[in-house]
Design a protein around this motif. Structure first.
Motif: not given
Length: 99
Positions: A1-9, A49-53
């Motif tokens: 569910x990483x994708x869901x978390x990326x989208x949500x954040x 990279x994504x987390x940093x942004x």
């Protein structure tokens, strides 16, 4: 569910996929695939990279966060404190002085 978390954040931060892509250097199509769970095995480099942004730790993407009592502003303040070199003991003393 990483994708869901990326989208949500990303959405919480009112950021488009294009904006996240530009700032992180990760292809827009890759982020889109990740958010739709078509890409289920991203590399740590991509996650960093994504987390940093998004202003979070990679762990927040990898593991579901059970306790969301602390809002984003407090999390940012705590990260600044930890990065400033203040020891836990100095922080405790500061808090005690305020009581």
């Amino acid at each position: 569910m990483i994708g869901y978390r990326v989208k949500s954040l990303r959405e919480e931060r009112k950021m488009s996929i294009s904006e996240l892509s530009t700032k992180s250097g990760v292809a827009k199509s890759y982020i889109s695939s990740l958010e739709r769970n078509l890409q289920t095995n991203p590399t740590i480099l991509v996650l960093e990279k994504i987390a940093k942004i998004l202003g979070i730790k990679v762990d927040a993407l990898l593991y579901e966060q059970g306790d969301k009592n602390m809002d984003e502003e407090w999390m940012q303040i705590m990260q600044e404190i930890m990065g400033s070199g203040i020891s836990k003991e100095e922080m405790r003393e500061f808090i005690q002085d305020r009581k």
